[in-house]
Motif scaffolding. Structure first.
Motif, PDB file in Angstrom:
ATOM      1  N   GLN A   1       0.815  -1.217   0.000  1.00 20.70           N
ATOM      2  CA  GLN A   1       0.000   0.000   0.000  1.00 20.70           C
ATOM      3  C   GLN A   1       0.848   1.266   0.000  1.00 20.70           C
ATOM      4  OE1 GLN A   1      -3.946  -0.478   2.395  1.00 20.70           O
ATOM      5  NE2 GLN A   1      -2.290  -1.318   3.622  1.00 20.70           N
ATOM      6  N   ALA A   2       2.139   1.139   0.223  1.00 18.68           N
ATOM      7  CA  ALA A   2       3.008   2.312   0.324  1.00 18.68           C
ATOM      8  C   ALA A   2       3.056   3.070  -0.995  1.00 18.68           C
ATOM      9  CB  ALA A   2       4.413   1.898   0.750  1.00 18.68           C
ATOM     10  N   HIS A   3       2.900   4.379  -0.950  1.00 21.19           N
ATOM     11  CA  HIS A   3       2.876   5.210  -2.146  1.00 21.19           C
ATOM     12  C   HIS A   3       4.161   5.087  -2.956  1.00 21.19           C
ATOM     13  CE1 HIS A   3       1.853   8.594  -4.716  1.00 21.19           C
ATOM     14  NE2 HIS A   3       2.992   9.173  -4.393  1.00 21.19           N
ATOM     15  N   ASP A   4       5.299   4.954  -2.270  1.00 20.27           N
ATOM     16  CA  ASP A   4       6.604   4.943  -2.936  1.00 20.27           C
ATOM     17  C   ASP A   4       7.214   3.549  -3.041  1.00 20.27           C
ATOM     18  OD1 ASP A   4       7.060   4.595  -0.280  1.00 20.27           O
ATOM     19  OD2 ASP A   4       8.566   6.183  -0.068  1.00 20.27           O
ATOM     20  N   LEU A   5       6.374   2.518  -3.088  1.00 26.90           N
ATOM     21  CA  LEU A   5       6.879   1.147  -3.137  1.00 26.90           C
ATOM     22  C   LEU A   5       7.852   0.914  -4.275  1.00 26.90           C
ATOM     23  CD1 LEU A   5       6.833  -1.870  -2.284  1.00 26.90           C
ATOM     24  CD2 LEU A   5       4.875  -2.154  -3.835  1.00 26.90           C
ATOM     25  N   MET A   6       7.526   1.413  -5.475  1.00 27.34           N
ATOM     26  CA  MET A   6       8.371   1.150  -6.630  1.00 27.34           C
ATOM     27  C   MET A   6       9.723   1.846  -6.520  1.00 27.34           C
ATOM     28  SD  MET A   6       6.619  -0.978  -8.261  1.00 27.34           S
ATOM     29  CE  MET A   6       7.713  -1.120  -9.669  1.00 27.34           C
ATOM     30  N   GLN A   7       9.777   2.989  -5.847  1.00 24.28           N
ATOM     31  CA  GLN A   7      11.038   3.708  -5.685  1.00 24.28           C
ATOM     32  C   GLN A   7      11.835   3.203  -4.480  1.00 24.28           C
ATOM     33  OE1 GLN A   7       8.018   5.432  -6.176  1.00 24.28           O
ATOM     34  NE2 GLN A   7       8.532   5.496  -8.364  1.00 24.28           N
ATOM     35  N   TYR A   8      11.113   2.855  -3.399  1.00 21.96           N
ATOM     36  CA  TYR A   8      11.781   2.454  -2.168  1.00 21.96           C
ATOM     37  C   TYR A   8      11.140   1.186  -1.601  1.00 21.96           C
ATOM     38  CZ  TYR A   8      13.397   7.274  -2.555  1.00 21.96           C
ATOM     39  OH  TYR A   8      13.930   8.443  -3.018  1.00 21.96           O
ATOM     40  N   TYR A  11      -4.192  -8.034   4.564  1.00 19.29           N
ATOM     41  CA  TYR A  11      -5.137  -6.926   4.727  1.00 19.29           C
ATOM     42  C   TYR A  11      -6.249  -7.029   3.699  1.00 19.29           C
ATOM     43  CZ  TYR A  11      -2.798  -4.261   0.910  1.00 19.29           C
ATOM     44  OH  TYR A  11      -2.264  -3.850  -0.290  1.00 19.29           O
ATOM     45  N   LEU A  12      -7.367  -6.420   4.045  1.00 19.50           N
ATOM     46  CA  LEU A  12      -8.545  -6.384   3.184  1.00 19.50           C
ATOM     47  C   LEU A  12      -9.148  -4.994   3.293  1.00 19.50           C
ATOM     48  CD1 LEU A  12     -10.886  -7.690   1.522  1.00 19.50           C
ATOM     49  CD2 LEU A  12     -11.891  -8.370   3.718  1.00 19.50           C
ATOM     50  N   ALA A  71      -4.430  -8.181   0.042  1.00 19.28           N
ATOM     51  CA  ALA A  71      -3.076  -8.645  -0.230  1.00 19.28           C
ATOM     52  C   ALA A  71      -2.811  -9.898   0.584  1.00 19.28           C
ATOM     53  CB  ALA A  71      -2.051  -7.567   0.112  1.00 19.28           C
ATOM     54  N   TYR A  72      -1.954 -10.747   0.047  1.00 19.73           N
ATOM     55  CA  TYR A  72      -1.520 -11.903   0.823  1.00 19.73           C
ATOM     56  C   TYR A  72      -0.001 -12.002   0.785  1.00 19.73           C
ATOM     57  CZ  TYR A  72      -1.930 -14.155  -3.851  1.00 19.73           C
ATOM     58  OH  TYR A  72      -1.865 -14.453  -5.192  1.00 19.73           O
ATOM     59  N   GLY A  73       0.534 -12.581   1.847  1.00 19.16           N
ATOM     60  CA  GLY A  73       1.970 -12.766   1.963  1.00 19.16           C
ATOM     61  C   GLY A  73       2.311 -14.238   2.055  1.00 19.16           C
ATOM     62  N   ASP A 131       1.752 -10.009  -2.400  1.00 26.13           N
ATOM     63  CA  ASP A 131       1.032  -9.676  -3.624  1.00 26.13           C
ATOM     64  C   ASP A 131      -0.252  -8.950  -3.246  1.00 26.13           C
ATOM     65  OD1 ASP A 131       2.386 -11.211  -6.011  1.00 26.13           O
ATOM     66  OD2 ASP A 131       2.327 -12.638  -4.345  1.00 26.13           O
ATOM     67  N   ALA A 132      -0.563  -7.864  -3.957  1.00 30.30           N
ATOM     68  CA  ALA A 132      -1.767  -7.088  -3.673  1.00 30.30           C
ATOM     69  C   ALA A 132      -2.598  -6.915  -4.939  1.00 30.30           C
ATOM     70  CB  ALA A 132      -1.401  -5.722  -3.107  1.00 30.30           C
ATOM     71  N   PHE A 133      -3.914  -6.874  -4.769  1.00 29.92           N
ATOM     72  CA  PHE A 133      -4.859  -6.773  -5.874  1.00 29.92           C
ATOM     73  C   PHE A 133      -5.881  -5.694  -5.525  1.00 29.92           C
ATOM     74  CE2 PHE A 133      -3.215 -10.975  -5.177  1.00 29.92           C
ATOM     75  CZ  PHE A 133      -2.725 -11.343  -6.427  1.00 29.92           C
TER      76      PHE A 133
END
Length: 217
Positions: free
Chosen positions: A20-27, A135-136, A146-148, A159-161
């Motif tokens: 859910q983190a806004h900057d996941l792809m960068q950090y 989380y849901l 998402a599931y881990g 993985d999150a959907f």
């Protein structure tokens, strides 16, 4: 009926809910490889509701060619996850509903804490993972979960959907993930991790939009 041998264990990574983190792809979490892709599914409330129901009844995973077995609901509220702000900072914990719901065909809906086994083949890629829903989110215009991984052997992570109905009434489906390589070949050849991410994301997106051919923004 086959007896389940799944043990009720926590996920095997620390950054629970970080998809859910806004900057996941960068950090991304240290040592993890991130990936995201999305596709427009159409528009309108009916499309949003239909896609949300598919998402919450494991239709994405099954449509991708995986089997979803040993599904076990849980009332463990510690797996509600954390809600993140736009800047990536953590906010409040996500409310967890323990009410069990079912689709029209009797398929149980995803709930926080649910455990399951995903296995099968997507092309030449073998998937065999024990997972736990971390989380849901169910809001007026957003449905996501998402599931881990639990005791991962090839990879570890989340993985999150997400299904979102935007202000212009368009409906979008997004897949996000971050994974740490565990298998030797993934540790040595990092591009294989990216290829694995892409192949899985493509299969998931095609499950709700069969004509999709490549990543969209």
């Amino acid at each position: 009926m086959r007896r389940s041998n799944f043990q009720d264990q926590p996920v095997d990574y620390a950054a629970v809910g970080a998809t859910q983190a806004h900057d996941l792809m960068q950090y991304p979490p240290e040592g993890f490889v991130p990936y995201e892709a999305s596709i427009r599914l159409g528009s309108g409330a009916e499309r949003f509701e239909a896609a949300s129901t598919s998402l919450l009844t494991w239709a994405v995973q099954r449509g991708a060619g995986l089997r979803v077995d040993d599904v076990q609901a849980s009332s463990d509220e510690s797996y509600g996850g954390i809600r993140y702000a736009e800047d990536g900072s953590p906010l409040e914990a996500i409310h967890v509903s323990t009410e069990q719901r079912f689709a029209a065909d009797g398929t149980p809906y995803v709930t926080s804490g649910t455990t399951a086994r995903l296995h099968g083949r997507i092309g030449s890629l073998t998937v065999d993972e024990q997972i736990r829903v971390v989380y849901l989110v169910e809001e007026t215009n957003v449905v996501a979960f998402a599931y881990g991984t639990v005791g991962g052997k090839r990879v570890s992570g989340e993985d999150a959907f997400r299904i979102e109905r935007r202000e212009d009434d368009s409906v979008w489906f997004q897949v996000r993930s971050f994974k740490r390589p565990l298998a030797l070949r993934y540790r040595i050849l990092r591009p294989l991790m990216v290829r694995r991410h892409k192949r899985l994301a493509t299969a998931y997106l095609r499950a709700l939009s069969p004509l999709w051919t490549g990543p969209a923004s």
